[in-house]
Design a protein around this motif. Sequence first.
Motif: not given
Lengths: 283, 283
Positions: A1-12, A59-69, A80-85
Amino acid sequence: MFTKTTIIGLGLIGSSLARAARVHGLAHTIACGDVSTEVCAKVLELGICDSATHDLADAARDADLVILCVPVGAIGAVMETIAPALKPGCIVTDVGSVKQSVIAQVEKHLPAHAAFVPGHPIAGAEHSGPEAGRADLFNDHWCILTPAQQTPASETVAAFWRAIGANVEIMDAARHDLVLAITSHLPHLIAYSIVDTASTLEAHTREDVMKYSAGGFRSVTRTAASDPVMWRDIFLHNREAVLEILQRFGEDLTALQRAIRNGDGAALEEVFVRSRDIRRKNL
Amino acid sequence: MFTKTTIIGLGLIGSSLARAARVHGLAHTIACGDVSTEVCAKVLELGICDSATHDLADAARDADLVILCVPVGAIGAVMETIAPALKPGCIVTDVGSVKQSVIAQVEKHLPAHAAFVPGHPIAGAEHSGPEAGRADLFNDHWCILTPAQQTPASETVAAFWRAIGANVEIMDAARHDLVLAITSHLPHLIAYSIVDTASTLEAHTREDVMKYSAGGFRSVTRTAASDPVMWRDIFLHNREAVLEILQRFGEDLTALQRAIRNGDGAALEEVFVRSRDIRRKNL
């Protein structure tokens, strides 16, 4: 479904999503970003992702899906931090319990070549942190999406949630915030508050409160075991809806208090019968 | 243990006691008394007792143990009705959630040749009525007894509860009423009140509240399915303790409401951390 998925924030929630994405084979690469190097080490040790770094943009660079957790109070700064990537065509989504504030925070920093789909899975557990995550946490639970309009990006995010077992519902963001204020935010605030009231009793009464908690206390306060920072942010960011619901609840509870003071059994019974019937019929 | 045990009031608790006494072989004869002829027919049909009658005095005649399982507001009238039928040496006990008021009501009518041991098992279930009873309802649950002093009668009642699996605790009646006001009465009042607040929302919001109740609403309102008449009586008969606890809870909740209004995240986090730690450590 996605080549690279990035998850930001690894809590529950984040760690459950990493597990679920892997179990269901939804991404070729699962990258994790967390400001805590300890959490990064932990998720690598747990083997639930391919990489983990405290450099969120990386972490977010080149991801096609970024999930903010991350907690809803941290979303703007993370964005703001990940936007440029973010690469062109990247879809950003989130799991925050408040939607209007998150949308405002994210849209302030979102590049024009990326799309944002606000989301909120109605799932949780008593414990928090990466070890508490489970691949089946979202199974048969609702995930509410609140995009301004349906787009290919919102359909992709909906498909992702369905693939990991969730039932997707599309809702207006303001309506989400009001509904969640009563179904989730008020119950959590009350649970924290009752435990707080119990904690101010003299020591030997407090011990008895815990000992005899099966009488209702344990069930009503179950949600008070949740993550304090996450909940602090929810109340600060869903202020208006929570205050509105708190006001109504305060009035209703005061009416019951008054009926008790006046010995008005008919008024008490009327409310109890109505509430029991609603509770039984619907839940 | 007993030749004839009589249970007055065959709801969830009374019918569970009849079942438990039979399963554990604690009485040669188990007699039931209930003002409802339908309930009498039902318990005979369920086969959980040897006789059942709406004539409460007749049910209590010749019993060596009488257990009052009626709402706490009805205890005085029931006691007045059965008093002339009690045989010398009879032990009367009860299962009411309030103790000071019950003691006053019972002692007004108790014959000198009978003994009263106030009791309260901390056990319940979402459903009420004779069909909802279970022989193991009290297993590993607390039963609090509040006799003025320990007597052979209070030791007999303690032995009865232990025989059906309960852990017995002796406590002062006033203390019981305060501890239960926070562990049980306040949580139930809040549960009824939140459901009531939800019920006043406009119809389509109300539907969403039920739909997304997994977010905390379902857990906090579980106790709102309990018997309305029983709970009406509890609040009327534990008025002082409940009002005292409601006052404290109202102050604590108002402080949180104010912190939300003022955007005081530090105050919210402090309470949430403290409550979470207490909840986790103790329950």
